[in-house]
Scaffold this motif. Sequence first.
Motif, PDB file in Angstrom:
ATOM      1  N   GLY A 109       0.806  -1.222   0.000  1.00 61.36           N
ATOM      2  CA  GLY A 109       0.000   0.000   0.000  1.00 61.36           C
ATOM      3  C   GLY A 109       0.830   1.259   0.000  1.00 61.36           C
ATOM      4  O   GLY A 109       0.634   2.139   0.843  1.00 61.36           O
ATOM      5  N   TYR A 126       8.407   0.526   2.978  1.00 61.41           N
ATOM      6  CA  TYR A 126       7.218   0.095   2.224  1.00 61.41           C
ATOM      7  C   TYR A 126       6.105  -0.245   3.222  1.00 61.41           C
ATOM      8  O   TYR A 126       6.373  -0.646   4.361  1.00 61.41           O
ATOM      9  N   ARG A 127       4.855  -0.113   2.783  1.00 65.00           N
ATOM     10  CA  ARG A 127       3.706  -0.486   3.605  1.00 65.00           C
ATOM     11  C   ARG A 127       3.140  -1.826   3.119  1.00 65.00           C
ATOM     12  O   ARG A 127       2.704  -1.934   1.978  1.00 65.00           O
ATOM     13  N   VAL A 184       0.068  -4.193   3.579  1.00 64.27           N
ATOM     14  CA  VAL A 184      -1.292  -4.067   4.107  1.00 64.27           C
ATOM     15  C   VAL A 184      -1.977  -5.427   4.086  1.00 64.27           C
ATOM     16  O   VAL A 184      -2.078  -6.082   3.037  1.00 64.27           O
ATOM     17  N   GLU A 228      -5.534  -7.372   5.001  1.00 60.87           N
ATOM     18  CA  GLU A 228      -6.946  -7.095   5.255  1.00 60.87           C
ATOM     19  C   GLU A 228      -7.769  -8.378   5.178  1.00 60.87           C
ATOM     20  O   GLU A 228      -7.549  -9.208   4.296  1.00 60.87           O
ATOM     21  N   ALA A 264      -7.794  -3.560   9.128  1.00 58.68           N
ATOM     22  CA  ALA A 264      -6.537  -3.770   8.402  1.00 58.68           C
ATOM     23  C   ALA A 264      -5.368  -3.760   9.370  1.00 58.68           C
ATOM     24  O   ALA A 264      -5.422  -3.135  10.433  1.00 58.68           O
ATOM     25  N   THR A 319      -1.333  -2.826   9.076  1.00 54.34           N
ATOM     26  CA  THR A 319      -0.339  -2.228   8.187  1.00 54.34           C
ATOM     27  C   THR A 319       1.031  -2.309   8.838  1.00 54.34           C
ATOM     28  O   THR A 319       1.201  -1.880   9.987  1.00 54.34           O
ATOM     29  N   ALA A 349       4.995  -1.250   8.251  1.00 59.71           N
ATOM     30  CA  ALA A 349       5.991  -0.516   7.474  1.00 59.71           C
ATOM     31  C   ALA A 349       7.307  -1.268   7.555  1.00 59.71           C
ATOM     32  O   ALA A 349       7.789  -1.577   8.649  1.00 59.71           O
ATOM     33  N   LYS A 396       7.044  -0.358  11.473  1.00 56.01           N
ATOM     34  CA  LYS A 396       5.755   0.235  11.835  1.00 56.01           C
ATOM     35  C   LYS A 396       4.685  -0.840  11.874  1.00 56.01           C
ATOM     36  O   LYS A 396       4.611  -1.675  10.980  1.00 56.01           O
ATOM     37  N   THR A 454       0.480  -1.024  12.654  1.00 53.46           N
ATOM     38  CA  THR A 454      -0.776  -0.364  13.001  1.00 53.46           C
ATOM     39  C   THR A 454      -1.926  -1.348  12.814  1.00 53.46           C
ATOM     40  O   THR A 454      -2.039  -1.964  11.754  1.00 53.46           O
ATOM     41  N   ASP A 459      -5.964  -1.477  12.808  1.00 54.22           N
ATOM     42  CA  ASP A 459      -7.186  -0.679  12.777  1.00 54.22           C
ATOM     43  C   ASP A 459      -8.414  -1.571  12.919  1.00 54.22           C
ATOM     44  O   ASP A 459      -8.471  -2.673  12.367  1.00 54.22           O
ATOM     45  N   ASP A 511      -0.871   1.310  17.759  1.00 54.66           N
ATOM     46  CA  ASP A 511       0.027   2.077  16.902  1.00 54.66           C
ATOM     47  C   ASP A 511       1.331   2.201  17.671  1.00 54.66           C
ATOM     48  O   ASP A 511       1.440   2.985  18.605  1.00 54.66           O
TER      49      ASP A 511
END
Length: 395
Positions: A192, A203-204, A206, A208, A218, A220, A222, A232, A234, A236, A246
């Motif tokens: 993403g 890069y992300r 993702v 889902e 989702a 995510t 990083a 990273k 996260t 959600d 987060d």
Amino acid sequence: MAAQRKTSRYVVPVAVAGIAAATIGLVPALAASGDPDLPELTAQQLIEKIAASDTQTLSGTFKVSTDLGLPAFDGLLGGIAGGAAEGEGSADPAEQLTKLVSGTHTLKIAADGPERQKLTLLDGKEQYSLVHNGDEVWAYDSRSNEVFHEKGVDAGPEEGGPAHEKELPAGPKALADEVLKAAGDTTSITVGGTANVAGRDAYRLVIEPKQQGSTVDAITIAVDAATGTPLKFTLDSTSGGKPVLDAGFTKVDFGKPAASEFDFTVPKGAKVTEGDKGAAGQKDLEKDLEKEFGGLGDLGLGGVGGLGEGDVNVIGEGWTTIARIDSGAPAPKTDEAPKEVQGFLDSLGDKVSGKFGSGTVFKTKIVNALMTDDGKVYVGAVTPDALVDAANAAK
């Protein structure tokens, strides 16, 4: 002991938060601003990059923010379990790390391979440090001036243990193939775009759910463009609002930390408590957990206490998997709970009914649990409606 066991019955809905934390895990992360221009990668190529990463050393600072959609309960779990009184500190890692289940916290970390790690939790003027160096673990709480020490800690799983029951695929590409194959029809995995995390290009990735009824919107991750290290994370929820989790670096360095970073000297006047859960004690602890939780550890739901022994069945698959537990006893009434728990339970629970009878749904933004009045428990990262449907179908 009887009083403790009676109280533990009410930890079930409270520990829904613990389920979420255990299921989510802790992956260092926090996005900054800006989207770098990087070569395009497919999801498989990015997974291969993660699999090929061989990061052994790093140090940095990161923040962890958790929003389970719960009322404030800092210190409640420790109080129920017989921990330190409000306002007092404790060096026990099991008590200190429950703080990460809610609110926002700043941590400093350092790692030098599997043998040496250090984590420092900075909250206000006080701090808590946890150091693993070789076969020893030291923990220090500045508020109480207490030290926790444990020797004979196993750095990794024994040969022949659970981690060796299935060989990992040989090479990053084979591992990426297995990950994508396991995702199957229930999961979408895409790249993403890009991000800047702690000053590094990333890069992300993702992830889902494709299924309806999951509370996960989702996940995510990083991924550092140079090293393949996750930077990273996260999570959600479909309920919207702030992320459930987060957590992430605000500063990171992949150099080797100084050896002195992992040294520990007992502060003057500190009280030292010796732990008894080293390499040998870990097996006894696992047996105790298995007996107490009725096999929930196999489902990744080991954070649920007070259920006792019972039958566990798995309903559904993928993101909408539900664990059904028959506790063999009627559900406790909230008006019989200790005072410090009553208000918390009432704020979490909604009364529901259906073909199964009646019960209470205890809710968070990610994991929900239905406790029926006849002693059944349905728990999963699914909507309350999905739990009720599962309970009705079981009749």
